[in-house]
Design a protein around this motif. Sequence first.
Motif, PDB file in Angstrom:
ATOM      1  N   LYS A 210      65.816  71.779  36.028  1.00 31.81           N
ATOM      2  CA  LYS A 210      64.693  70.897  36.372  1.00 31.81           C
ATOM      3  C   LYS A 210      65.162  69.530  36.885  1.00 31.81           C
ATOM      4  CE  LYS A 210      63.784  69.018  31.762  1.00 31.81           C
ATOM      5  NZ  LYS A 210      65.196  69.160  31.409  1.00 31.81           N
TER       6      LYS A 210
ATOM      7  N   THR B 141      63.551  61.286  32.605  1.00 32.53           N
ATOM      8  CA  THR B 141      63.185  60.635  31.342  1.00 32.53           C
ATOM      9  C   THR B 141      64.139  60.997  30.194  1.00 32.53           C
ATOM     10  OG1 THR B 141      61.637  62.390  30.713  1.00 32.53           O
ATOM     11  CG2 THR B 141      60.741  60.540  31.989  1.00 32.53           C
ATOM     12  N   GLY B 142      64.880  62.099  30.351  1.00 35.93           N
ATOM     13  CA  GLY B 142      65.871  62.453  29.334  1.00 35.93           C
ATOM     14  C   GLY B 142      66.928  61.367  29.199  1.00 35.93           C
TER      15      GLY B 142
ATOM     16  N   TYR C 124      66.028  58.780  26.524  1.00 37.26           N
ATOM     17  CA  TYR C 124      66.315  59.196  25.137  1.00 37.26           C
ATOM     18  C   TYR C 124      67.825  59.224  24.899  1.00 37.26           C
ATOM     19  CZ  TYR C 124      61.394  60.179  24.837  1.00 37.26           C
ATOM     20  OH  TYR C 124      60.029  60.035  24.837  1.00 37.26           O
ATOM     21  N   ARG C 125      68.563  59.605  25.936  1.00 39.51           N
ATOM     22  CA  ARG C 125      70.023  59.609  25.808  1.00 39.51           C
ATOM     23  C   ARG C 125      70.538  58.176  25.628  1.00 39.51           C
ATOM     24  NH1 ARG C 125      72.982  64.226  27.836  1.00 39.51           N
ATOM     25  NH2 ARG C 125      71.538  65.947  28.162  1.00 39.51           N
TER      26      ARG C 125
ATOM     27  N   SER D  39      68.237  64.447  21.363  1.00 42.82           N
ATOM     28  CA  SER D  39      67.204  65.352  20.875  1.00 42.82           C
ATOM     29  C   SER D  39      66.740  64.930  19.473  1.00 42.82           C
ATOM     30  CB  SER D  39      67.765  66.776  20.886  1.00 42.82           C
ATOM     31  OG  SER D  39      66.958  67.639  20.170  1.00 42.82           O
TER      32      SER D  39
ATOM     33  N   ALA E 205      64.681  61.677  19.845  1.00 46.63           N
ATOM     34  CA  ALA E 205      63.433  61.997  20.550  1.00 46.63           C
ATOM     35  C   ALA E 205      62.383  62.565  19.604  1.00 46.63           C
ATOM     36  CB  ALA E 205      63.709  62.997  21.678  1.00 46.63           C
TER      37      ALA E 205
ATOM     38  N   ARG F 136      59.248  57.449  20.739  1.00 44.98           N
ATOM     39  CA  ARG F 136      58.453  57.970  21.846  1.00 44.98           C
ATOM     40  C   ARG F 136      57.384  56.953  22.261  1.00 44.98           C
ATOM     41  NH1 ARG F 136      60.274  62.990  22.554  1.00 44.98           N
ATOM     42  NH2 ARG F 136      58.972  63.145  24.401  1.00 44.98           N
TER      43      ARG F 136
ATOM     44  N   GLY G  26      61.118  65.859  32.354  1.00 39.19           N
ATOM     45  CA  GLY G  26      61.349  65.682  30.921  1.00 39.19           C
ATOM     46  C   GLY G  26      60.832  66.857  30.129  1.00 39.19           C
ATOM     47  N   ARG G  27      60.179  66.543  28.997  1.00 37.83           N
ATOM     48  CA  ARG G  27      59.660  67.613  28.133  1.00 37.83           C
ATOM     49  C   ARG G  27      58.153  67.479  27.917  1.00 37.83           C
ATOM     50  NH1 ARG G  27      64.378  67.785  28.608  1.00 37.83           N
ATOM     51  NH2 ARG G  27      65.967  68.823  27.353  1.00 37.83           N
ATOM     52  N   ASP G  28      57.630  66.254  28.107  1.00 38.75           N
ATOM     53  CA  ASP G  28      56.219  65.987  27.787  1.00 38.75           C
ATOM     54  C   ASP G  28      55.526  65.251  28.936  1.00 38.75           C
ATOM     55  OD1 ASP G  28      57.598  63.609  27.656  1.00 38.75           O
ATOM     56  OD2 ASP G  28      56.469  62.829  25.942  1.00 38.75           O
TER      57      ASP G  28
ATOM     58  N   ARG H  35      68.865  72.911  20.213  1.00 35.18           N
ATOM     59  CA  ARG H  35      68.159  71.807  20.863  1.00 35.18           C
ATOM     60  C   ARG H  35      66.755  72.229  21.294  1.00 35.18           C
ATOM     61  NH1 ARG H  35      69.265  68.018  25.350  1.00 35.18           N
ATOM     62  NH2 ARG H  35      71.335  68.784  25.834  1.00 35.18           N
TER      63      ARG H  35
ATOM     64  N   ASP I 155      63.369  70.448  20.028  1.00 31.85           N
ATOM     65  CA  ASP I 155      62.462  69.820  20.996  1.00 31.85           C
ATOM     66  C   ASP I 155      61.067  70.460  20.960  1.00 31.85           C
ATOM     67  OD1 ASP I 155      64.512  68.168  21.806  1.00 31.85           O
ATOM     68  OD2 ASP I 155      65.033  69.332  23.581  1.00 31.85           O
TER      69      ASP I 155
ATOM     70  N   ARG J 115      59.189  69.730  17.151  1.00 31.02           N
ATOM     71  CA  ARG J 115      58.880  68.402  16.594  1.00 31.02           C
ATOM     72  C   ARG J 115      57.365  68.181  16.604  1.00 31.02           C
ATOM     73  NH1 ARG J 115      61.486  66.150  21.737  1.00 31.02           N
ATOM     74  NH2 ARG J 115      59.705  66.140  23.135  1.00 31.02           N
TER      75      ARG J 115
HETATM   76  O1   DC Z   1      66.643  66.455  29.628  1.00 28.72           O
HETATM   77  P1   DC Z   1      67.787  65.965  28.729  1.00 28.72           P
HETATM   78  O2   DC Z   1      68.693  67.059  28.270  1.00 28.72           O
HETATM   79  O3   DC Z   1      68.562  64.867  29.370  1.00 28.72           O
HETATM   80  O4   DC Z   1      67.062  65.355  27.437  1.00 28.72           O
HETATM   81  C1   DC Z   1      67.775  64.924  26.324  1.00 28.72           C
HETATM   82  C2   DC Z   1      66.880  65.052  25.089  1.00 28.72           C
HETATM   83  O5   DC Z   1      65.819  64.107  25.184  1.00 28.72           O
HETATM   84  C3   DC Z   1      66.223  66.417  24.935  1.00 28.72           C
HETATM   85  O6   DC Z   1      66.855  67.189  23.942  1.00 28.72           O
HETATM   86  C4   DC Z   1      64.821  66.134  24.490  1.00 28.72           C
HETATM   87  C5   DC Z   1      64.593  64.679  24.753  1.00 28.72           C
HETATM   88  N1   DC Z   1      63.542  64.424  25.736  1.00 28.72           N
HETATM   89  C6   DC Z   1      62.254  64.358  25.265  1.00 28.72           C
HETATM   90  O7   DC Z   1      62.022  64.583  24.092  1.00 28.72           O
HETATM   91  N2   DC Z   1      61.241  64.033  26.113  1.00 28.72           N
HETATM   92  C7   DC Z   1      61.486  63.807  27.417  1.00 28.72           C
HETATM   93  N3   DC Z   1      60.458  63.479  28.224  1.00 28.72           N
HETATM   94  C8   DC Z   1      62.798  63.907  27.916  1.00 28.72           C
HETATM   95  C9   DC Z   1      63.814  64.239  27.044  1.00 28.72           C
END
Ligand code: DC
Length: 221
Positions: free
Chosen positions: A13, A31-32, A35-36, A82, A85, A91, A112-114, A163, A167, A170
Motif C-alpha cells: 500500500k 501515516t505509519g 507512529y514510527r 504497532s 499505535a 492516536r 495507513g490503517r484507519d 503485528r 493492529d 486494538r
Molecule cells: O504502515 P507501517 O508499517 O509503517 O505502520 C507502522 C505501525 O503503525 C503499524 O503496525 C500500525 C500503526 N499504524 C496505525 O495504527 N495507524 C495508521 N494510520 C498507520 C500506522
Amino acid sequence: MIIALDGTTSSGKGTLAKRLAAYYHLPHLDTGLLYRAVAKSALNKGIDFADERECALLAAHIDLAEFDERELRSAGVGAAASVVASLAAVRRALFELQRKFAQQKVGAVLDGRDIGTVIAPDADVKLWVDASVEERARRRFKELSSMGESVTEQNVLLQLEERDARDAQRKDAPMKPADDAVWIDTTRMDPDACLAKAIEIVEAHKLAPKEKKAPARKPKS
Ligand code: DC
C-alpha cells in the motif's frame, strides 16, 4: 480529491500510495511514519510504551523532518510503532495533523490503517490493500535484507502475523477496511499492475462519484 489507502503491513500500500499521489499530482502522507517516529522518539528518550501520557506528549510535538526515514523503517521501530499505535491518547494526538493533511484544498493521498474509517471517512476513494501473509513476508524479508538487517523469512512471517493481530485487535481505531472500500489483493500483482488497478478505480469514481460520508470527528478522550 481525497484518496485513502488502508491495509496490512507489506501489502504494497505504501508504494501504491506514493505512485498514485505522483500520478494525480497530489500530496502524500504515509501515516505509519508518524507512529514510527513516536516509537523512535520514545525509544531514544527511554520512555516506557506503557506511559500513555508521555507517549501522547511526544506525539503532539512530532516533526517527521527530525527523523532519518531509513531508521524509522527498521523492523524494530515498526514493531514498536504497532505498540504505541494501540494507545488511544497517541492516536488522538496525531488526529489533527492527519486530518489537516487530508483536507488540503488540492486534495491528498493518505495511507495507513484507519484512514478510510477514522481520519477521512469522507474520502472520495477508499482502497483496502492486502496480500497473503506468505507473500508479504517474502517482500518484507527482501526489503529488510537489502537494508542490512539480519533476519529470517520465517521470523519475518511470525512478526507480521503478530503485528497484524495487534493492529486489528486494538480497541481504538483497529485496522479494518471501510465498508465502502474497494479491495485490491496484491499477492499476484506487481507494482505496475497495482497502480493500473488503482487508477481504474479512481477513474471509475470520477465518472460516478459516490455519496459523501460525514467528515471525521476527533476521537473522544
Ligand atoms: O504502515 P507501517 O508499517 O509503517 O505502520 C507502522 C505501525 O503503525 C503499524 O503496525 C500500525 C500503526 N499504524 C496505525 O495504527 N495507524 C495508521 N494510520 C498507520 C500506522
